[in-house]
Design an enzyme around this catalytic site. Structure first.
Site, PDB file in Angstrom:
ATOM      1  CE1 TYR A 288       0.482   1.797   4.341  1.00 37.75           C
ATOM      2  CE2 TYR A 288       1.356  -1.017   3.914  1.00 37.75           C
ATOM      3  CZ  TYR A 288       1.213   0.268   4.796  1.00 37.75           C
ATOM      4  OH  TYR A 288       1.851   0.731   6.154  1.00 37.75           O
TER       5      TYR A 288
ATOM      6  CG  PHE B 173      -0.063   9.520   5.131  1.00 40.03           C
ATOM      7  CD1 PHE B 173      -0.766   8.206   6.192  1.00 40.03           C
ATOM      8  CD2 PHE B 173      -1.301   9.583   3.974  1.00 40.03           C
ATOM      9  CE1 PHE B 173      -1.744   7.202   5.929  1.00 40.03           C
ATOM     10  CE2 PHE B 173      -2.424   9.374   4.373  1.00 40.03           C
ATOM     11  CZ  PHE B 173      -2.766   8.070   4.964  1.00 40.03           C
ATOM     12  CG  ASP B 174       2.470   4.262   6.182  1.00 34.79           C
ATOM     13  OD1 ASP B 174       3.854   4.160   6.073  1.00 34.79           O
ATOM     14  OD2 ASP B 174       1.920   3.339   6.783  1.00 34.79           O
TER      15      ASP B 174
ATOM     16  CB  ILE C 148      -7.898   3.086   9.488  1.00 33.94           C
ATOM     17  CG1 ILE C 148      -7.682   2.115   8.501  1.00 33.94           C
ATOM     18  CG2 ILE C 148      -7.281   3.040  10.691  1.00 33.94           C
ATOM     19  CD1 ILE C 148      -8.053   3.758   7.312  1.00 33.94           C
TER      20      ILE C 148
ATOM     21  CE1 TYR D 227      -5.516   6.086  12.658  1.00 32.37           C
ATOM     22  CE2 TYR D 227      -5.033   6.300  10.518  1.00 32.37           C
ATOM     23  CZ  TYR D 227      -4.193   5.222  11.116  1.00 32.37           C
ATOM     24  OH  TYR D 227      -3.528   4.273  10.751  1.00 32.37           O
TER      25      TYR D 227
ATOM     26  CG  PHE E 126      -4.751   3.362   1.697  1.00 35.82           C
ATOM     27  CD1 PHE E 126      -3.482   3.770   2.819  1.00 35.82           C
ATOM     28  CD2 PHE E 126      -6.109   4.349   2.803  1.00 35.82           C
ATOM     29  CE1 PHE E 126      -3.330   3.824   4.314  1.00 35.82           C
ATOM     30  CE2 PHE E 126      -5.833   4.562   3.842  1.00 35.82           C
ATOM     31  CZ  PHE E 126      -4.663   4.727   4.928  1.00 35.82           C
TER      32      PHE E 126
END
Length: 298
Positions: free
Chosen positions: A188, A198-199, A225, A251, A268
């Site tokens: 991902y 962010f990731d 999540i 979140y 994502f």
């Protein structure tokens, strides 16, 4: 909110240098406060979930600022006041957008709530900024507008999952679809609507020094999540997809870290690398039968 948490808020605030436009006031329980900046929103009431920033000074010495801990406003529920120092009756005097300073004389505070280095005559000055009043219905509507704009701008062909995640399959897999409890392996990359990444577990520049390997977890078990659990259950093994997750399924109010702010819609790009059946529960240990009672003597 528990009493101890509310009292903690009362011991953590920031004294503004400027004076309030309306002059000092008092809460129903007698605590002095000043509205330094008047907001234009609705008046707060018991039951409202509000988003606040806070910080504190002991006299003119800064103790703590919530913005130093996280960029996100802190959610809290306005409740009926139970003790003088919980400041709940003070919040009920404020409006959305207000910036207010509450003055708490150390001498009149419970001993267990005073900073250990405070001296007689000191004052705790608590500053709250009411960023907003949270409404799940309004936030959902706001998310939907932002998501539609993103989907249209990026020309995504999406379907909507049962819980409300938007899924654009870019490569259809041929394997099985995961069931609740199945262990999935996922590649991902996560980003905000503005494109800020962010990731990622496929990009070494995002995680320097970390191994690049699929994320493995049982789907539908709350390990990730909610939007991930919901979306991945709609994909087949081998699929690649872009999933757009409303804030309530990401979140939410809390946000995450320095990048994901409160109520952020997340995007994502995912690849469902593998699906393994859930492990069968271990059989219960056999229970030995109790010995038969002896026959009564005649």
């Amino acid at each position: 909110m528990k009493k101890n948490n509310l009292l903690l808020f009362a011991s953590l605030g920031l004294l503004l240098a400027s004076c309030g436009k309306s002059g000092p006031r008092k809460t129903p329980s007698g605590i002095e406060y000043t509205v330094a900046k008047q907001g234009k929103g609705d008046k707060l009431k018991v039951g409202d979930t509000i988003l606040v920033y806070f910080a504190s000074y002991l006299n003119d010495s800064l103790l703590m600022k919530s913005r130093d801990q996280s960029p996100n406003a802190i959610p809290m529920i306005v409740q009926k006041s139970t003790v003088k120092w919980d400041l709940m009756d003070g919040f009920a005097e404020l409006s959305e957008g207000d910036s207010a300073i509450f003055v708490l004389p150390i001498d009149s505070m419970p001993a267990e709530q005073r900073p250990p280095f405070a001296k007689p005559g000191d004052k705790m000055n608590v500053h709250f900024i009411v960023e907003g009043i949270y409404s799940s219905a309004k936030q959902t509507a706001k998310d939907e507008v932002a998501i539609k704009e993103y989907i249209d701008k990026n020309k995504l062909k999406t379907t909507k999952s049962p819980k409300g995640v938007y899924i654009a399959v870019t490569q259809e897999g041929t394997g099985e679809q995961p069931k609740n409890g199945d262990v999935v392996s996922v590649n991902y990359t996560g980003k905000l609507l503005d494109g800020t990444v962010f990731d990622s577990n496929t990009d070494s520049t995002i995680r320097p020094g970390m191994p690049l390997e699929p994320l493995t977890f049982p789907v539908g078990q709350g390990r990730v999540i909610p939007g991930w659990d919901d979306a991945l259950a709609q994909l087949k093994k081998g699929s690649k997809a872009t999933i757009v997750i409303p804030s309530a399924l990401a979140y939410g109010l809390q946000g995450q870290g320095q990048t994901i702010k409160s109520n952020s819609v997340l995007v994502f790009n995912v690849e469902l690398v593998d699906v393994k059946p859930a492990e069968a529960p271990a059989p219960a240990p056999a229970v030995e039968a109790a010995p038969a009672a002896p026959a009564p003597k005649k």
